[in-house]
Design an enzyme around this catalytic site. Structure first.
Site, PDB file in Angstrom:
ATOM      1  N   LYS A  50      41.224  77.479  72.961  1.00  0.00           N
ATOM      2  CA  LYS A  50      41.156  77.756  74.402  1.00  0.00           C
ATOM      3  C   LYS A  50      41.806  79.093  74.801  1.00  0.00           C
ATOM      4  O   LYS A  50      41.398  79.708  75.776  1.00  0.00           O
ATOM      5  CB  LYS A  50      41.825  76.626  75.192  1.00  0.00           C
ATOM      6  CG  LYS A  50      40.994  75.354  75.262  1.00  0.00           C
ATOM      7  CD  LYS A  50      41.678  74.334  76.166  1.00  0.00           C
ATOM      8  CE  LYS A  50      40.872  73.061  76.237  1.00  0.00           C
ATOM      9  NZ  LYS A  50      41.433  72.095  77.194  1.00  0.00           N
TER      10      LYS A  50
ATOM     11  N   ASP B 247      39.429  72.648  83.680  1.00  0.00           N
ATOM     12  CA  ASP B 247      40.402  71.555  83.479  1.00  0.00           C
ATOM     13  C   ASP B 247      41.247  71.339  84.731  1.00  0.00           C
ATOM     14  O   ASP B 247      41.455  70.204  85.170  1.00  0.00           O
ATOM     15  CB  ASP B 247      41.358  71.886  82.317  1.00  0.00           C
ATOM     16  CG  ASP B 247      40.738  71.602  80.955  1.00  0.00           C
ATOM     17  OD1 ASP B 247      39.827  70.757  80.868  1.00  0.00           O
ATOM     18  OD2 ASP B 247      41.179  72.240  79.980  1.00  0.00           O
TER      19      ASP B 247
ATOM     20  N   GLY C 247      52.465  72.814  78.179  1.00  0.00           N
ATOM     21  CA  GLY C 247      51.406  73.350  77.314  1.00  0.00           C
ATOM     22  C   GLY C 247      50.206  73.789  78.145  1.00  0.00           C
ATOM     23  O   GLY C 247      50.320  74.019  79.356  1.00  0.00           O
ATOM     24  N   GLY C 248      49.041  73.885  77.491  1.00  0.00           N
ATOM     25  CA  GLY C 248      47.837  74.377  78.167  1.00  0.00           C
ATOM     26  C   GLY C 248      47.426  73.502  79.342  1.00  0.00           C
ATOM     27  O   GLY C 248      47.091  74.016  80.421  1.00  0.00           O
TER      28      GLY C 248
ATOM     29  N   THR D 183      60.740  71.760  75.484  1.00  0.00           N
ATOM     30  CA  THR D 183      61.189  73.140  75.260  1.00  0.00           C
ATOM     31  C   THR D 183      61.322  73.819  76.620  1.00  0.00           C
ATOM     32  O   THR D 183      60.326  74.191  77.256  1.00  0.00           O
ATOM     33  CB  THR D 183      60.176  73.904  74.378  1.00  0.00           C
ATOM     34  OG1 THR D 183      59.854  73.081  73.255  1.00  0.00           O
ATOM     35  CG2 THR D 183      60.711  75.231  73.910  1.00  0.00           C
TER      36      THR D 183
ATOM     37  N   TYR E 230      43.617  59.857  77.882  1.00  0.00           N
ATOM     38  CA  TYR E 230      42.634  58.792  78.163  1.00  0.00           C
ATOM     39  C   TYR E 230      42.448  57.867  76.967  1.00  0.00           C
ATOM     40  O   TYR E 230      41.649  56.940  77.023  1.00  0.00           O
ATOM     41  CB  TYR E 230      41.284  59.375  78.616  1.00  0.00           C
ATOM     42  CG  TYR E 230      40.786  60.529  77.786  1.00  0.00           C
ATOM     43  CD1 TYR E 230      40.270  60.347  76.514  1.00  0.00           C
ATOM     44  CD2 TYR E 230      40.855  61.823  78.290  1.00  0.00           C
ATOM     45  CE1 TYR E 230      39.839  61.413  75.760  1.00  0.00           C
ATOM     46  CE2 TYR E 230      40.425  62.904  77.544  1.00  0.00           C
ATOM     47  CZ  TYR E 230      39.905  62.684  76.272  1.00  0.00           C
ATOM     48  OH  TYR E 230      39.495  63.743  75.529  1.00  0.00           O
TER      49      TYR E 230
ATOM     50  N   GLY F 271      43.492  59.732  82.373  1.00  0.00           N
ATOM     51  CA  GLY F 271      42.845  61.040  82.206  1.00  0.00           C
ATOM     52  C   GLY F 271      41.325  61.010  82.197  1.00  0.00           C
ATOM     53  O   GLY F 271      40.699  62.069  82.036  1.00  0.00           O
TER      54      GLY F 271
END
Ligand code: NAP
Length: 279
Positions: free
Chosen positions: A66, A102, A129-130, A153, A222, A243
């Site tokens: 991605k 998304d 994250g993404g 993190t 999901y 999800g």
């Protein structure tokens, strides 16, 4: 003649996108086809050249490409740049244009639960994250005024907060432990981490002992349809959201970009639920 669409990622063998999109093409009565292609990291550039050469009209991008795919595209839209990732590409007369559906897909699925009150809901995002970047970007753009982040993190959460706050939300970066202690402050809690995903279904991304009853608890996962987080939250009287809605919406928005037609979301959801054993 039918057109070809697809998905690139690694691995892709369990992806639900081919059955979801191919069913939507059949319902439109067109001869298009959607194919999943397993592409390893070192083959990404060659795969994009192949897509150009073969005239594939549009494709989705999934883990782990991605972010890296962006450098091989001709254009990337502003929201995808802010998120820092592309999940949908349109081939417009030979020009490859990258988008991220998304975030908007998540927002659309969330609004069905929260309605317009979303802007006033004090929100905690777990993860950086993404998926967290996509969710944070659209919620800040939508005008959610208090938007905190907790991640394993800490530095990644701080970077996300400084790069994706397009709507000028009030943001606090917390540790997972701090967020757990202060959980009763939040009206909406969103897990964007992979913690609790199959096969590690007994894991929780945060402790819920301080959860208040009226909270909406949302998990991007999901599989399973109800993670341990959602089961425990439901047991404490919270409203829950898995999800599936996000997955269906991100796919439907990609489909619209490729064809100009809105697919039947209800059909798409049924296909996904059937594949996940939710029927
Ligand atoms: P990613 O970029 O790899 O980010 C993973 C996140 O999870 C990071 O915040 C990471 O923390 C955290 N994490 C991973 N393992 C952890 C552990 N053992 N303990 C604590 N934190 C942990 O992945 P992503 O693309 O954002 O995807 C995250 C999840 O969202 C996945 O479950 C994916 O299936 C789901 N997702 C769903 C949809 C949908 O359509 N429903 C769409 C996209 C993603 P660190 O930063 O500390 O490593």
């Amino acid at each position: 003649m039918g057109k070809l669409f697809g998905l690139i990622g690694h691995p892709v063998s369990h992806s639900m996108s081919p059955s979801m999109h191919n069913d939507a093409f059949r319902n439109l009565d067109v001869d298009h086809h959607y194919q999943a292609f397993d592409v390893k990291g070192e083959d990404l550039e060659a795969a994009i050249s192949g897509i150009r050469a073969l005239g594939i009209k549009g494709f989705n991008v999934t883990i782990p490409h991605k972010v890296n795919v962006m450098k091989f595209l001709d254009e990337v839209d502003e929201e995808a740049k802010l998120i820092g990732a592309v999940n949908t590409v349109v081939n417009k007369d030979g020009k490859l244009i990258g988008y991220n559906t998304d975030g908007e897909g998540y927002l659309q699925s969330l609004l069905k639960v929260t309605g317009q009150e979303l802007q006033q809901m004090k929100t905690l995002i777990i993860g950086a994250g993404g998926a967290a970047r996509a969710v944070f970007t659209v919620l800040s753009r939508y005008g959610v005024s208090e938007l905190d982040i907790a991640n394993r993190t800490n530095e990644k959460a701080a970077i996300l907060a400084s790069e994706c706050n397009c709507g000028q939300a009030d943001v606090e970066v917390l540790s997972i432990e701090e967020a757990g202690e202060r959980l009763n402050e939040y009206d909406l809690i969103i897990n964007t981490t992979s913690v609790g995903m199959s096969p590690h279904t007994d894991h929780l991304p945060i402790h819920l002992k301080n959860l208040k009853k009226a909270t909406v608890v949302s998990d991007l996962i999901y599989n399973p349809l109800k993670t341990k987080l959602l089961l425990e939250a439901e047991g404490k009287g919270a409203t829950i959201l898995n999800g599936v809605g996000m997955f269906v919406e991100q796919g439907a928005l990609a489909f619209e970009k490729w064809t100009g037609v809105a697919p039947d979301r209800h059909n798409m959801e049924n296909i996904v639920l059937k594949q996940l054993g939710g029927f």
